[in-house]
Motif scaffolding. Structure first.
Motif, PDB file in Angstrom:
ATOM      1  N   TRP A 189      43.908  39.336  48.391  1.00 33.98           N
ATOM      2  CA  TRP A 189      43.365  40.675  48.625  1.00 33.98           C
ATOM      3  C   TRP A 189      41.840  40.631  48.714  1.00 33.98           C
ATOM      4  N   SER A 192      40.366  39.329  51.940  1.00 32.34           N
ATOM      5  CA  SER A 192      40.332  40.277  53.057  1.00 32.34           C
ATOM      6  C   SER A 192      39.515  41.527  52.744  1.00 32.34           C
ATOM      7  N   HIS A 193      39.014  41.637  51.517  1.00 29.23           N
ATOM      8  CA  HIS A 193      38.146  42.752  51.118  1.00 29.23           C
ATOM      9  C   HIS A 193      36.961  42.174  50.336  1.00 29.23           C
ATOM     10  N   ASP A 195      33.902  42.765  50.066  1.00 34.58           N
ATOM     11  CA  ASP A 195      32.897  43.643  49.501  1.00 34.58           C
ATOM     12  C   ASP A 195      33.365  44.305  48.202  1.00 34.58           C
ATOM     13  N   TRP A 196      34.610  44.052  47.810  1.00 35.46           N
ATOM     14  CA  TRP A 196      35.119  44.586  46.546  1.00 35.46           C
ATOM     15  C   TRP A 196      34.590  43.741  45.385  1.00 35.46           C
ATOM     16  N   GLN A 222      44.711  54.748  50.034  1.00 39.43           N
ATOM     17  CA  GLN A 222      44.255  53.355  49.921  1.00 39.43           C
ATOM     18  C   GLN A 222      44.514  52.820  48.513  1.00 39.43           C
ATOM     19  N   THR A 226      46.859  49.699  47.575  1.00 41.59           N
ATOM     20  CA  THR A 226      46.302  48.562  46.841  1.00 41.59           C
ATOM     21  C   THR A 226      47.152  48.224  45.634  1.00 41.59           C
TER      22      THR A 226
END
Length: 329
Positions: A189, A192-193, A195-196, A222, A226
């Protein structure tokens, strides 16, 4: 957040079409006043009575996640944008543990199935190929010189192979901790994200994540996607939507610190009930002192902690003893 401050119970009786009397009660909560809670309870009693009289029976029993939980509010944290709905609240759940409810700090609890809770066992050590009589020879009280003669007849001993090295475990974990599958989902996860930013904690029966780079709404699509992708319990996801808050248990489950469940349930109907609960809390707090509810493992992602989330991250870590290294409960 939909965390009622006041609860009221209403009782009634209705008669089925077959002439059988049925007594029942309901609870309803309100953030505004005890009077509103009582009014809501009375309205609910009327609806249930009508169902019984019409032969429809009771509504299907509400379970965890179907409506706001009936919990005592221990502390509220006011929101700057709303005079009524708080930004967070600490409540005491049905078995007496304290729970942090947050309107915007995104907590995700992930339980690990028992079959996935331990690392795979090591292969059995292959047996030595020495002659089976060597065990008898070694047990006899004879000089070493005579034992060396036995090699003429039995052949040399074959040393047992070295034990294989222990399997690698994720950084921050010890053997027996929740394993790779949930962590792999989280790492995928984050890949692919990027900036988290997510803090990872170990819990007694799984893992907990706290998303720190931004505030989130529990009802946002979202957020629900998640939680589903990362393996959160569907009932937890539903409760977050109903209460419009995220939840994180702060203190141990009582049976894990050898304390019985609370003697009464909230709301306390008499002063004696409340006194009994306070005495239980003292025993529970004393027993919980040497245990942690979760342990911090690592942070993932390149995002920066949001200033609105930082106070609740600090509160959570302090209350759970997340950096203490204490045993989990």
């Amino acid at each position: 957040m939909l965390i009622p401050r006041y609860w009221s119970r209403a009782e009634s009786q209705a008669v089925t079409p077959a002439g059988k009397p049925v007594r029942f009660h309901v609870w309803r909560g309100s953030r505004s006043s005890p009077a509103e809670a009582q009014s809501l309870a009375q309205e609910a009693v009327g609806r249930v009575a009508a169902r019984i009289q019409a032969g429809e029976g009771f509504p299907q029993r509400y379970t965890y996640g179907d409506r706001p939980l009936r919990e005592e509010v221990v502390r509220e944290f006011p929101a700057a944008s709303s005079a009524d709905a708080p930004d967070a609240a600490i409540t005491r759940n049905s078995y007496g543990a304290l729970v942090l409810n947050t309107a915007r700090a995104f907590f995700i609890d992930v339980d690990v199935p028992a079959a996935d809770a331990q690392p795979a066992s090591r292969p059995a050590t292959p047996p030595a190929t020495s002659h089976p009589l060597w065990g008898l020879v070694d047990a006899l009280p004879v000089p070493p010189g005579l034992k060396s003669i036995a090699e003429t007849f039995l052949g040399p001993r074959t040393p047992a192979p070295a034990a294989p090295p222990p399997a690698a475990t994720p950084a921050g974990w010890t053997p027996g901790d929740p394993p790779t599958a949930p962590l792999a989902r989280l790492r995928n996860w984050i890949a692919s994200h990027p900036d988290w930013r997510v803090r990872v904690y170990r819990t007694h029966s799984g893992m907990r994540y706290l998303v720190t780079h931004a505030p989130f709404s529990p009802t946002d699509a979202q957020v629900q996607a998640t939680m589903t992708a990362l393996g959160a319990d569907p009932q937890y996801i539903r409760l977050c939507q109903v209460q419009k808050s995220f939840r994180a248990r702060l203190t141990p489950k009582p049976w894990r610190v050898d304390v019985e469940n609370p003697p009464v349930t909230f709301p306390y109907e008499t002063g004696a009930d409340e006194q009994s609960m306070r005495e239980w809390e003292r025993r529970y707090d004393a027993a919980s002192g040497g245990r942690a509810t979760c342990l911090f493992v690592e942070e993932l992602g390149s995002g920066v902690e949001h200033p609105d989330i930082a106070p609740f991250r600090a509160l959570h870590d302090e209350q759970t003893r997340a950096t203490s290294g204490l045993p989990l409960a």
